[in-house]
Design a protein around this motif. Structure first.
Motif, PDB file in Angstrom:
ATOM      1  N   ASP A 101      38.440  46.511  37.922  1.00  0.00           N
ATOM      2  CA  ASP A 101      37.432  46.799  36.773  1.00  0.00           C
ATOM      3  C   ASP A 101      37.621  45.690  35.736  1.00  0.00           C
ATOM      4  OD1 ASP A 101      36.614  48.868  37.657  1.00  0.00           O
ATOM      5  OD2 ASP A 101      37.524  50.561  36.871  1.00  0.00           O
ATOM      6  N   GLY A 102      37.166  44.403  35.778  1.00  0.00           N
ATOM      7  CA  GLY A 102      37.444  43.169  34.914  1.00  0.00           C
ATOM      8  C   GLY A 102      39.475  42.542  34.612  1.00  0.00           C
ATOM      9  N   GLY A 103      40.494  43.172  35.169  1.00  0.00           N
ATOM     10  CA  GLY A 103      41.553  43.165  34.699  1.00  0.00           C
ATOM     11  C   GLY A 103      42.158  41.957  36.258  1.00  0.00           C
ATOM     12  N   VAL A 104      40.925  40.751  36.726  1.00  0.00           N
ATOM     13  CA  VAL A 104      41.271  40.213  37.502  1.00  0.00           C
ATOM     14  C   VAL A 104      41.639  38.581  36.728  1.00  0.00           C
ATOM     15  CG1 VAL A 104      41.254  38.696  39.897  1.00  0.00           C
ATOM     16  CG2 VAL A 104      40.894  41.631  39.062  1.00  0.00           C
ATOM     17  N   GLN A 105      42.887  37.875  36.990  1.00  0.00           N
ATOM     18  CA  GLN A 105      42.379  36.138  36.571  1.00  0.00           C
ATOM     19  C   GLN A 105      42.393  35.595  37.841  1.00  0.00           C
ATOM     20  OE1 GLN A 105      45.067  35.680  33.724  1.00  0.00           O
ATOM     21  NE2 GLN A 105      43.834  35.358  32.249  1.00  0.00           N
ATOM     22  N   SER A 106      41.566  34.598  38.203  1.00  0.00           N
ATOM     23  CA  SER A 106      42.020  33.852  39.517  1.00  0.00           C
ATOM     24  C   SER A 106      41.797  32.578  39.325  1.00  0.00           C
ATOM     25  CB  SER A 106      40.031  34.402  39.951  1.00  0.00           C
ATOM     26  OG  SER A 106      39.846  35.413  40.643  1.00  0.00           O
TER      27      SER A 106
END
Length: 60
Positions: free
Chosen positions: A3-8
């Motif tokens: 839920d939006g806690g991803v950094q790519s």
């Protein structure tokens, strides 16, 4: 966790995805899902769900 806690990140042909989720939140979610699984398996086997019972000891 998704839920939006991803950094790519990406450099050239290489990509990296990093999850920014607190470990305690993951553990709590796992415990909750394990309880749900146990309740559903019990229902499939014909067991009734557990009921909370409180006992108050009294000294008469």
């Amino acid at each position: 966790m998704l839920d939006g806690g991803v950094q790519s990140y990406g450099i050239g042909s290489r990509n990296l995805a990093r999850y920014n989720t607190d470990l305690s939140q993951i553990r709590d979610a796992i415990k909750q899902l394990e309880k749900e699984i146990a309740n559903l398996e019990g229902a499939l086997n014909g067991q009734k769900p557990r009921k909370a019972v409180g006992v108050v000891p009294r000294d008469w």
